[in-house]
Design a protein around this motif. Sequence first.
Motif, PDB file in Angstrom:
ATOM      1  N   LEU A 100       0.819  -1.252   0.035  1.00  0.00           N
ATOM      2  CA  LEU A 100       0.125  -0.135   0.099  1.00  0.00           C
ATOM      3  C   LEU A 100       0.859   1.323  -0.055  1.00  0.00           C
ATOM      4  N   GLU A 101       1.978   1.300   0.874  1.00  0.00           N
ATOM      5  CA  GLU A 101       2.746   2.218   0.837  1.00  0.00           C
ATOM      6  C   GLU A 101       3.484   2.758  -0.335  1.00  0.00           C
ATOM      7  N   LEU A 102       3.978   1.420  -1.119  1.00  0.00           N
ATOM      8  CA  LEU A 102       4.769   1.956  -2.451  1.00  0.00           C
ATOM      9  C   LEU A 102       3.708   2.194  -3.344  1.00  0.00           C
ATOM     10  N   SER A 103       2.306   1.560  -3.284  1.00  0.00           N
ATOM     11  CA  SER A 103       1.463   2.487  -4.203  1.00  0.00           C
ATOM     12  C   SER A 103       1.228   3.825  -4.093  1.00  0.00           C
ATOM     13  N   LEU A 104       1.184   4.375  -2.782  1.00  0.00           N
ATOM     14  CA  LEU A 104       1.033   5.839  -2.634  1.00  0.00           C
ATOM     15  C   LEU A 104       1.824   6.525  -3.528  1.00  0.00           C
ATOM     16  N   TYR A 105       3.048   6.025  -3.687  1.00  0.00           N
ATOM     17  CA  TYR A 105       3.947   6.961  -4.717  1.00  0.00           C
ATOM     18  C   TYR A 105       3.550   6.962  -6.239  1.00  0.00           C
ATOM     19  N   GLU A 106       2.450   6.006  -6.337  1.00  0.00           N
ATOM     20  CA  GLU A 106       2.032   5.991  -7.735  1.00  0.00           C
ATOM     21  C   GLU A 106       0.936   7.189  -8.152  1.00  0.00           C
ATOM     22  N   PHE A 107       0.026   7.231  -7.138  1.00  0.00           N
ATOM     23  CA  PHE A 107      -1.157   8.090  -7.365  1.00  0.00           C
ATOM     24  C   PHE A 107      -0.975   9.633  -6.979  1.00  0.00           C
ATOM     25  N   GLN A 108      -1.474  10.321  -7.631  1.00  0.00           N
ATOM     26  CA  GLN A 108      -1.496  11.813  -7.142  1.00  0.00           C
ATOM     27  C   GLN A 108      -3.067  12.163  -6.974  1.00  0.00           C
ATOM     28  N   ASP A 109      -4.063  11.733  -7.354  1.00  0.00           N
ATOM     29  CA  ASP A 109      -5.307  12.116  -6.856  1.00  0.00           C
ATOM     30  C   ASP A 109      -5.766  11.751  -5.471  1.00  0.00           C
ATOM     31  N   ASP A 110      -6.368  12.651  -4.837  1.00  0.00           N
ATOM     32  CA  ASP A 110      -6.798  12.618  -3.385  1.00  0.00           C
ATOM     33  C   ASP A 110      -7.599  11.469  -2.961  1.00  0.00           C
ATOM     34  N   GLU A 111      -8.618  11.231  -3.871  1.00  0.00           N
ATOM     35  CA  GLU A 111      -9.381   9.965  -3.527  1.00  0.00           C
ATOM     36  C   GLU A 111      -8.758   8.628  -3.223  1.00  0.00           C
ATOM     37  N   THR A 112      -7.935   8.091  -4.402  1.00  0.00           N
ATOM     38  CA  THR A 112      -7.331   7.176  -4.425  1.00  0.00           C
ATOM     39  C   THR A 112      -6.058   7.219  -3.260  1.00  0.00           C
ATOM     40  N   ARG A 113      -5.505   8.269  -3.074  1.00  0.00           N
ATOM     41  CA  ARG A 113      -4.711   8.242  -1.991  1.00  0.00           C
ATOM     42  C   ARG A 113      -5.044   8.120  -0.591  1.00  0.00           C
ATOM     43  N   THR A 114      -6.294   8.625  -0.339  1.00  0.00           N
ATOM     44  CA  THR A 114      -7.143   8.545   0.957  1.00  0.00           C
ATOM     45  C   THR A 114      -7.537   7.047   1.009  1.00  0.00           C
ATOM     46  N   THR A 115      -7.858   6.627   0.017  1.00  0.00           N
ATOM     47  CA  THR A 115      -8.234   5.110   0.043  1.00  0.00           C
ATOM     48  C   THR A 115      -6.907   4.143   0.415  1.00  0.00           C
ATOM     49  N   ILE A 158      13.032   2.777   7.952  1.00  0.00           N
ATOM     50  CA  ILE A 158      12.033   2.999   6.884  1.00  0.00           C
ATOM     51  C   ILE A 158      10.705   3.017   7.437  1.00  0.00           C
ATOM     52  N   HIS A 159      10.383   2.197   8.552  1.00  0.00           N
ATOM     53  CA  HIS A 159       8.991   1.955   8.979  1.00  0.00           C
ATOM     54  C   HIS A 159       8.519   3.160   9.589  1.00  0.00           C
ATOM     55  N   GLN A 160       9.466   4.071  10.049  1.00  0.00           N
ATOM     56  CA  GLN A 160       8.777   5.210  10.604  1.00  0.00           C
ATOM     57  C   GLN A 160       8.639   6.214   9.886  1.00  0.00           C
ATOM     58  N   VAL A 161       8.874   6.100   8.597  1.00  0.00           N
ATOM     59  CA  VAL A 161       8.943   7.295   7.586  1.00  0.00           C
ATOM     60  C   VAL A 161       7.362   7.378   7.249  1.00  0.00           C
ATOM     61  N   ASP A 162       6.747   8.495   7.093  1.00  0.00           N
ATOM     62  CA  ASP A 162       5.340   9.156   6.808  1.00  0.00           C
ATOM     63  C   ASP A 162       5.122   8.926   5.384  1.00  0.00           C
ATOM     64  N   HIS A 163       4.980   7.873   4.624  1.00  0.00           N
ATOM     65  CA  HIS A 163       5.001   7.486   3.211  1.00  0.00           C
ATOM     66  C   HIS A 163       3.880   8.329   2.426  1.00  0.00           C
ATOM     67  N   LEU A 164       2.807   8.645   3.346  1.00  0.00           N
ATOM     68  CA  LEU A 164       1.947   9.486   2.769  1.00  0.00           C
ATOM     69  C   LEU A 164       2.292  10.955   2.509  1.00  0.00           C
ATOM     70  N   LYS A 165       3.015  11.459   3.320  1.00  0.00           N
ATOM     71  CA  LYS A 165       3.986  12.951   3.159  1.00  0.00           C
ATOM     72  C   LYS A 165       4.978  12.696   2.172  1.00  0.00           C
ATOM     73  N   ALA A 166       5.632  11.705   2.501  1.00  0.00           N
ATOM     74  CA  ALA A 166       6.951  11.548   1.399  1.00  0.00           C
ATOM     75  C   ALA A 166       6.466  11.474  -0.168  1.00  0.00           C
ATOM     76  N   SER A 167       5.482  10.705  -0.036  1.00  0.00           N
ATOM     77  CA  SER A 167       4.919  10.449  -1.549  1.00  0.00           C
ATOM     78  C   SER A 167       4.140  11.542  -2.352  1.00  0.00           C
ATOM     79  N   ALA A 168       3.772  12.338  -1.434  1.00  0.00           N
ATOM     80  CA  ALA A 168       2.988  13.636  -1.968  1.00  0.00           C
ATOM     81  C   ALA A 168       3.962  14.692  -2.752  1.00  0.00           C
ATOM     82  N   THR A 169       5.269  14.597  -2.135  1.00  0.00           N
ATOM     83  CA  THR A 169       6.161  15.483  -2.972  1.00  0.00           C
ATOM     84  C   THR A 169       7.235  14.463  -3.830  1.00  0.00           C
ATOM     85  N   ALA A 170       6.979  13.487  -3.867  1.00  0.00           N
ATOM     86  CA  ALA A 170       8.039  12.432  -4.693  1.00  0.00           C
ATOM     87  C   ALA A 170       7.981  13.072  -6.217  1.00  0.00           C
ATOM     88  N   ALA A 171       8.912  13.190  -6.809  1.00  0.00           N
ATOM     89  CA  ALA A 171       9.084  13.658  -8.177  1.00  0.00           C
ATOM     90  C   ALA A 171       8.673  12.700  -9.158  1.00  0.00           C
TER      91      ALA A 171
END
Lengths: 202, 202
Positions: A100-115, A158-171
């Motif tokens: 799920l965390e890896l997939s957060l880096y894929e999606f930019q839309d809020d609905e999918t990211r929230t799900t 790596i398990h302490q990283v907030d991947h929601l936050k990190a993925s939001a700004t991932a290039a």
Amino acid sequence: MQEITQLHAIFDRTRGYINRFMGIIQPIIDAAQDEHTRLYYHHILEEEEQRMGRLQELVPYLENVSGKESLAQLSDRELSQLLSDVNLERFGLHNFREHLELSLYEFQDDETRTTLDGMREKTHADYLQVKEIMASLSGRFSDGSHPDLTDHDEGHDIHQVDHLKASATAAHGVASVIKHAAPAKTAAPGKKGLTVGSLKGH
Amino acid sequence: MQEITQLHAIFDRTRGYINRFMGIIQPIIDAAQDEHTRLYYHHILEEEEQRMGRLQELVPYLENVSGKESLAQLSDRELSQLLSDVNLERFGLHNFREHLELSLYEFQDDETRTTLDGMREKTHADYLQVKEIMASLSGRFSDGSHPDLTDHDEGHDIHQVDHLKASATAAHGVASVIKHAAPAKTAAPGKKGLTVGSLKGH
């Protein structure tokens, strides 16, 4: 038998999550324009299919056991096998959280990211609860043996990283190489079809 | 007991492969400059660690069983449990093959690519052999029950792709975002140290 009922609820819930996750990821595989992206998501989905196969046996078994009056009705061997199966699915929950965390880096839309993030949060809570339940159950072994309850969250920053936050700004997400949206699927009137385009374009 | 001896050799070999694979991947994790790359390879390595944990129990057990005069010395329950454990590791071999294939998209130097592809080829052969052995063993159940031997190579075109070839021309590996080489490790005299720089720079 409260613990068994809790385990049943957790693994029944994660079956539903697997189906939701597959619905989100399959369009990426279908639209992938290169073999690496296709292999990457195919691999993740295949591991979840394998997990689903195991859960389709474990969940009914847990339901059956939860109907017994007490765990004392299970032999030491049966309890040991049950704990071994549950321990494998504890790892399964941990790995699913990372899918799920890896997939957060894929999606930019809020609905999918929230799900995805909602499933991630609940999956992590379920993982911790399974660990607690296993510690409780293993104390009932008459021979005092205990399964290895190594916490996969320890010793890995790596398990302490907030991947929601990190993925939001991932290039670059892994599937930034996906160049074309999938053909729009037939959707209910007035409802947008779920395509890679609709997921990624907003 | 030839089959059990073969299974023992296969799973003993894959333990060695896991160690070699970890040695190749760990420098990527150490040098990763973003959370996504770090999570991606950490996740793959963690799944292989979990597999190693299971193999550390299964391999000695297979060695023990291979010392018996015949499988008839195992009860139906023991044989069923053995087949179930071996089936899980059949999936493990399949997933490892995909971890190796995914990693081919990371490395450009011939030496590492040859190592990864050699392990990939042997792992796939081992996977197919385990499937054959399981079909043979499951025929010995006195109750005629058979495990599900679904071949994960059927019905997925992705498994027919030559990832060695596809990765050779891939424009972007997942870790193309790794910007800096790891500090050179101490190496034997006259031998190049294995660093991300030495792996990726050629």
